[in-house]
Design a protein around this motif. Structure first.
Motif, PDB file in Angstrom:
ATOM      1  N   VAL A 168       0.789  -1.159   0.006  1.00 20.90           N
ATOM      2  CA  VAL A 168       0.053  -0.023  -0.095  1.00 20.90           C
ATOM      3  C   VAL A 168       0.919   1.258  -0.050  1.00 20.90           C
ATOM      4  O   VAL A 168       1.868   1.473   0.803  1.00 20.90           O
ATOM      5  CB  VAL A 168      -0.872  -0.017   1.362  1.00 20.90           C
ATOM      6  N   PRO A 169       0.641   2.192  -0.921  1.00 21.26           N
ATOM      7  CA  PRO A 169       1.434   3.606  -0.827  1.00 21.26           C
ATOM      8  C   PRO A 169       1.333   4.051   0.349  1.00 21.26           C
ATOM      9  O   PRO A 169       0.263   4.282   0.928  1.00 21.26           O
ATOM     10  CB  PRO A 169       0.963   4.179  -2.085  1.00 21.26           C
ATOM     11  N   ALA A 170       2.561   4.654   0.743  1.00 20.33           N
ATOM     12  CA  ALA A 170       2.620   5.346   1.956  1.00 20.33           C
ATOM     13  C   ALA A 170       2.070   6.612   1.985  1.00 20.33           C
ATOM     14  O   ALA A 170       1.973   7.277   0.755  1.00 20.33           O
ATOM     15  CB  ALA A 170       4.317   5.444   2.412  1.00 20.33           C
ATOM     16  N   PRO A 171       1.580   6.959   2.771  1.00 22.88           N
ATOM     17  CA  PRO A 171       0.621   8.493   3.005  1.00 22.88           C
ATOM     18  C   PRO A 171       1.769   9.569   2.545  1.00 22.88           C
ATOM     19  O   PRO A 171       2.799   9.782   3.328  1.00 22.88           O
ATOM     20  CB  PRO A 171       0.338   8.681   4.456  1.00 22.88           C
ATOM     21  N   ASP A 172       1.226  10.128   1.764  1.00 25.67           N
ATOM     22  CA  ASP A 172       2.374  11.272   0.949  1.00 25.67           C
ATOM     23  C   ASP A 172       1.816  12.791   1.316  1.00 25.67           C
ATOM     24  O   ASP A 172       1.199  13.518   0.544  1.00 25.67           O
ATOM     25  CB  ASP A 172       2.441  11.161  -0.400  1.00 25.67           C
ATOM     26  N   PHE A 173       1.884  13.276   2.773  1.00 23.12           N
ATOM     27  CA  PHE A 173       1.502  14.456   3.071  1.00 23.12           C
ATOM     28  C   PHE A 173       2.040  14.628   4.388  1.00 23.12           C
ATOM     29  O   PHE A 173       2.622  13.860   4.947  1.00 23.12           O
ATOM     30  CB  PHE A 173      -0.067  14.654   3.435  1.00 23.12           C
ATOM     31  N   THR A 174       2.154  15.899   4.882  1.00 24.65           N
ATOM     32  CA  THR A 174       2.671  16.433   6.281  1.00 24.65           C
ATOM     33  C   THR A 174       1.549  16.963   7.123  1.00 24.65           C
ATOM     34  O   THR A 174       0.415  17.387   6.580  1.00 24.65           O
ATOM     35  CB  THR A 174       4.015  17.214   6.128  1.00 24.65           C
ATOM     36  N   PHE A 175       1.398  16.571   8.362  1.00 22.70           N
ATOM     37  CA  PHE A 175       0.657  17.367   9.258  1.00 22.70           C
ATOM     38  C   PHE A 175       0.726  18.895   9.196  1.00 22.70           C
ATOM     39  O   PHE A 175       1.730  19.423   9.127  1.00 22.70           O
ATOM     40  CB  PHE A 175       0.879  16.897  10.738  1.00 22.70           C
ATOM     41  N   GLU A 176      -0.548  19.437   9.276  1.00 26.97           N
ATOM     42  CA  GLU A 176      -0.421  20.813   9.295  1.00 26.97           C
ATOM     43  C   GLU A 176      -1.300  21.643  10.379  1.00 26.97           C
ATOM     44  O   GLU A 176      -2.374  20.765  10.910  1.00 26.97           O
ATOM     45  CB  GLU A 176      -1.442  21.353   7.787  1.00 26.97           C
ATOM     46  N   THR A 177      -0.985  22.725  10.686  1.00 28.30           N
ATOM     47  CA  THR A 177      -1.736  23.289  12.000  1.00 28.30           C
ATOM     48  C   THR A 177      -3.245  23.584  11.838  1.00 28.30           C
ATOM     49  O   THR A 177      -3.550  23.552  10.816  1.00 28.30           O
ATOM     50  CB  THR A 177      -0.890  24.876  11.959  1.00 28.30           C
ATOM     51  N   GLY A 178      -3.793  23.199  12.916  1.00 28.31           N
ATOM     52  CA  GLY A 178      -5.047  23.290  12.912  1.00 28.31           C
ATOM     53  C   GLY A 178      -5.936  21.714  12.834  1.00 28.31           C
ATOM     54  O   GLY A 178      -7.084  21.797  12.846  1.00 28.31           O
ATOM     55  N   GLU A 179      -5.204  20.786  12.224  1.00 26.57           N
ATOM     56  CA  GLU A 179      -5.730  19.413  11.904  1.00 26.57           C
ATOM     57  C   GLU A 179      -6.051  18.731  13.303  1.00 26.57           C
ATOM     58  O   GLU A 179      -5.065  18.981  14.270  1.00 26.57           O
ATOM     59  CB  GLU A 179      -4.758  18.793  10.998  1.00 26.57           C
ATOM     60  N   MET A 180      -6.988  17.837  13.503  1.00 25.36           N
ATOM     61  CA  MET A 180      -7.409  17.378  14.647  1.00 25.36           C
ATOM     62  C   MET A 180      -7.312  15.673  14.252  1.00 25.36           C
ATOM     63  O   MET A 180      -7.696  15.217  12.983  1.00 25.36           O
ATOM     64  CB  MET A 180      -8.731  17.530  15.279  1.00 25.36           C
ATOM     65  N   TYR A 181      -6.566  14.790  15.090  1.00 29.51           N
ATOM     66  CA  TYR A 181      -6.494  13.493  14.571  1.00 29.51           C
ATOM     67  C   TYR A 181      -6.937  12.578  16.060  1.00 29.51           C
ATOM     68  O   TYR A 181      -6.750  12.995  17.107  1.00 29.51           O
ATOM     69  CB  TYR A 181      -5.133  13.246  14.266  1.00 29.51           C
ATOM     70  N   THR A 182      -7.485  11.290  15.575  1.00 28.20           N
ATOM     71  CA  THR A 182      -7.664  10.470  16.712  1.00 28.20           C
ATOM     72  C   THR A 182      -6.437   9.436  16.449  1.00 28.20           C
ATOM     73  O   THR A 182      -5.953   8.992  15.337  1.00 28.20           O
ATOM     74  CB  THR A 182      -8.999   9.485  16.794  1.00 28.20           C
ATOM     75  N   VAL A 183      -5.509   9.260  17.149  1.00 28.44           N
ATOM     76  CA  VAL A 183      -4.270   8.215  17.090  1.00 28.44           C
ATOM     77  C   VAL A 183      -4.719   6.796  17.993  1.00 28.44           C
ATOM     78  O   VAL A 183      -4.910   6.897  19.222  1.00 28.44           O
ATOM     79  CB  VAL A 183      -3.017   8.875  17.653  1.00 28.44           C
ATOM     80  N   ASP A 184      -4.905   5.714  17.190  1.00 28.84           N
ATOM     81  CA  ASP A 184      -5.391   4.610  17.694  1.00 28.84           C
ATOM     82  C   ASP A 184      -4.297   3.586  17.458  1.00 28.84           C
ATOM     83  O   ASP A 184      -3.829   3.272  16.759  1.00 28.84           O
ATOM     84  CB  ASP A 184      -6.455   3.905  16.713  1.00 28.84           C
ATOM     85  N   CYS A 185      -3.590   3.361  18.809  1.00 30.30           N
ATOM     86  CA  CYS A 185      -2.541   2.577  18.771  1.00 30.30           C
ATOM     87  C   CYS A 185      -2.730   1.137  19.479  1.00 30.30           C
ATOM     88  O   CYS A 185      -3.071   1.164  20.367  1.00 30.30           O
ATOM     89  CB  CYS A 185      -1.305   3.360  19.679  1.00 30.30           C
ATOM     90  N   THR A 186      -2.708   0.111  18.480  1.00 29.41           N
ATOM     91  CA  THR A 186      -3.092  -1.094  19.106  1.00 29.41           C
ATOM     92  C   THR A 186      -2.251  -2.061  18.580  1.00 29.41           C
ATOM     93  O   THR A 186      -1.620  -2.283  17.463  1.00 29.41           O
ATOM     94  CB  THR A 186      -4.633  -1.437  18.311  1.00 29.41           C
ATOM     95  N   MET A 187      -1.525  -2.894  19.578  1.00 26.07           N
ATOM     96  CA  MET A 187      -0.674  -3.917  19.381  1.00 26.07           C
ATOM     97  C   MET A 187      -0.797  -5.110  20.087  1.00 26.07           C
ATOM     98  O   MET A 187      -1.711  -5.454  20.862  1.00 26.07           O
ATOM     99  CB  MET A 187       0.769  -3.174  20.342  1.00 26.07           C
ATOM    100  N   SER A 188      -0.079  -6.073  19.443  1.00 24.76           N
ATOM    101  CA  SER A 188      -0.596  -7.535  19.350  1.00 24.76           C
ATOM    102  C   SER A 188       0.605  -8.309  19.698  1.00 24.76           C
ATOM    103  O   SER A 188       1.771  -8.114  19.128  1.00 24.76           O
ATOM    104  CB  SER A 188      -1.052  -8.172  18.321  1.00 24.76           C
ATOM    105  N   THR A 189       0.568  -9.320  20.537  1.00 28.47           N
ATOM    106  CA  THR A 189       1.906 -10.132  20.875  1.00 28.47           C
ATOM    107  C   THR A 189       1.728 -11.293  19.638  1.00 28.47           C
ATOM    108  O   THR A 189       2.937 -12.168  19.504  1.00 28.47           O
ATOM    109  CB  THR A 189       1.863 -11.039  22.075  1.00 28.47           C
ATOM    110  N   GLY A 190       0.906 -11.367  18.652  1.00 27.12           N
ATOM    111  CA  GLY A 190       0.976 -12.009  17.560  1.00 27.12           C
ATOM    112  C   GLY A 190       1.111 -11.426  16.567  1.00 27.12           C
ATOM    113  O   GLY A 190       1.667 -10.366  16.576  1.00 27.12           O
ATOM    114  N   PRO A 191       0.955 -12.115  15.295  1.00 21.73           N
ATOM    115  CA  PRO A 191       1.169 -11.347  14.078  1.00 21.73           C
ATOM    116  C   PRO A 191       0.579 -10.145  13.754  1.00 21.73           C
ATOM    117  O   PRO A 191       0.863  -9.440  12.656  1.00 21.73           O
ATOM    118  CB  PRO A 191       0.894 -12.389  12.952  1.00 21.73           C
ATOM    119  N   GLY A 192      -0.544 -10.067  14.519  1.00 18.47           N
ATOM    120  CA  GLY A 192      -1.454  -8.712  14.273  1.00 18.47           C
ATOM    121  C   GLY A 192      -2.310  -8.769  12.912  1.00 18.47           C
ATOM    122  O   GLY A 192      -2.911  -7.753  12.739  1.00 18.47           O
TER     123      GLY A 192
END
Length: 391
Positions: free
Chosen positions: A196-220
């Motif tokens: 999958v192509p990597a995201p090609d942009f940069t974060f900009e002032t005023g943007e809002m994000y939810t960061v969902d960090c989910t990790m697995s001991t398996g292959p995920g």
């Protein structure tokens, strides 16, 4: 940001934090997963209607139904009573809460271990998954700053996961927010995929994000579990002339009750069982999109999740939802060196919006209570993890 908008974000974030704290306070062995979801959803409804009361015509409530995903389940679990299970001693419990006021969204998730012995330290692979997810969220939130590339954020999450012997779970995202939008155009996957192509942009002032960090001991690697989807969402960009009367009636009811945010299908069909027959055509015609309950494909894997809402400010990242501390009874043997790449990111500043005090609820929401051991034996319900491992 406009003062009125900022106030609504702050109120929503305060609600999400308060609901998370109250639900985490009743996570013990013997508690019903469905009762935790229902309790949290009731709290979200009550608190969102307790603030900004002068604005009577605005929409408010859940931006996403509360989900409680246990052990190797990755996400989207809000079981019906027929699929409900009881938490067992040692279960790893992920709780995700989302709310909005007038379309301004805040979302957060936290992971704990269900136990009747809070003083006993958890130092096995469960601790690795929880620590990886926690520090991953700390790293990611510090990287939502002007000019920073999402590619570097994804790379950093991969480094954190590898350091704890874990993987980033599939189908987990950093989502761009806007008013009445929970997955904007700059949304990207947190797990690196060479196809999958990597995201090609940069974060900009005023943007809002939810960061969902989910990790697995398996292959995920995510696969659908045996639990039926409970969460659905309208695809407002898709149109179709439904053929069945029950389908038309169901979709009409959905449109009346919900705008753009995901909802629980059972809240509609349980009140009118005849509408259940219309779900299939609405899904096949893509008017309604089900959120599959996914799990790590490796039996016995442990999945942990931490989620934050972050503003990309000109001065650096500012958390809208407050990061709750990692469970005090969790301790991994892995330590992140201060001088490492991840250690240096963790040393960066990350601001925090001051959250307002919420009014006391006029009618308290009753807490769920754990089922006794005798009741458990009578019901003969397996643990959620056991049910998943046999699928």
């Amino acid at each position: 940001m406009d003062t009125g908008i900022n106030t609504k974000y702050q109120s929503t974030a305060a609600i999400v934090e308060q609901v998370l704290k109250q639900v985490l306070g009743v996570v013990v062995p013997g508690i019903s997963v469905a009762s935790l979801c229902s309790y949290a959803d009731s709290l979200v409804t009550a608190y969102t209607h307790s603030v900004h009361r002068k604005e009577t015509d605005i929409e408010r409530g859940a931006s996403y139904p509360t989900t409680v995903s246990v052990n190797n389940i990755i996400q989207n679990c809000s079981p019906s009573p027929s699929e409900d299970t009881l938490l067992q001693e040692g279960d790893v419990v992920k709780i995700e809460v989302g709310a909005h006021i007038d379309g301004y969204v805040a979302s957060a998730a936290h992971t704990v271990v269900a136990t009747n012995h809070p003083g006993a330290m958890v130092e096995d692979r469960r601790a690795d998954a929880i620590s990886a997810a926690y520090y991953g969220s700390e790293v990611a939130s510090r990287m939502v700053r002007p000019g920073q590339s999402p590619r570097n954020l994804v790379k950093a999450l991969g480094l954190v996961a590898a350091g704890f012997g874990c993987t980033v779970a599939e189908d987990t995202f950093t989502c761009q927010l806007d008013r009445f939008v929970v997955s904007g155009p700059n949304t990207f996957a947190n797990r690196f995929n060479p196809d999958v192509p990597a995201p090609d942009f940069t974060f900009e002032t005023g943007e809002m994000y939810t960061v969902d960090c989910t990790m697995s001991t398996g292959p995920g690697i995510a696969r659908a579990s045996t639990i039926d989807p409970a969460v659905y969402q309208r695809d407002v960009n898709h149109q179709y002339a439904l053929k069945l009367r029950t389908s038309r009636a169901l979709f009409s009811e959905v449109c009346k009750r919900y705008s753009v945010f995901p909802f629980l299908m059972r809240d509609i069909v349980d009140a009118n069982q005849s509408l259940r027959a219309g779900v299939s055509e609405c899904v096949k015609s893509q008017l309604l999109v089900p959120f599959a309950v996914t799990m790590d494909k490796r039996a016995g894997s442990v999945v942990a999740q931490f989620k934050l809402t972050v503003l990309c400010h000109y001065s650096g990242p500012i958390r809208i939802t407050r990061a709750l501390p990692m469970p005090s009874n969790v301790r991994s043997t892995t330590v992140i060196p201060d001088g490492s790449e991840i250690g240096q990111i963790l040393a960066l500043d990350c601001g925090q919006v001051k959250l307002p005090d919420l009014p006391r609820l006029k009618t308290p929401i009753q807490q769920p209570v754990p089922t006794t051991q005798q009741q458990q034996q009578q019901q003969q319900q397996p643990s959620l993890s056991s049910a998943m491992d046999t699928s």
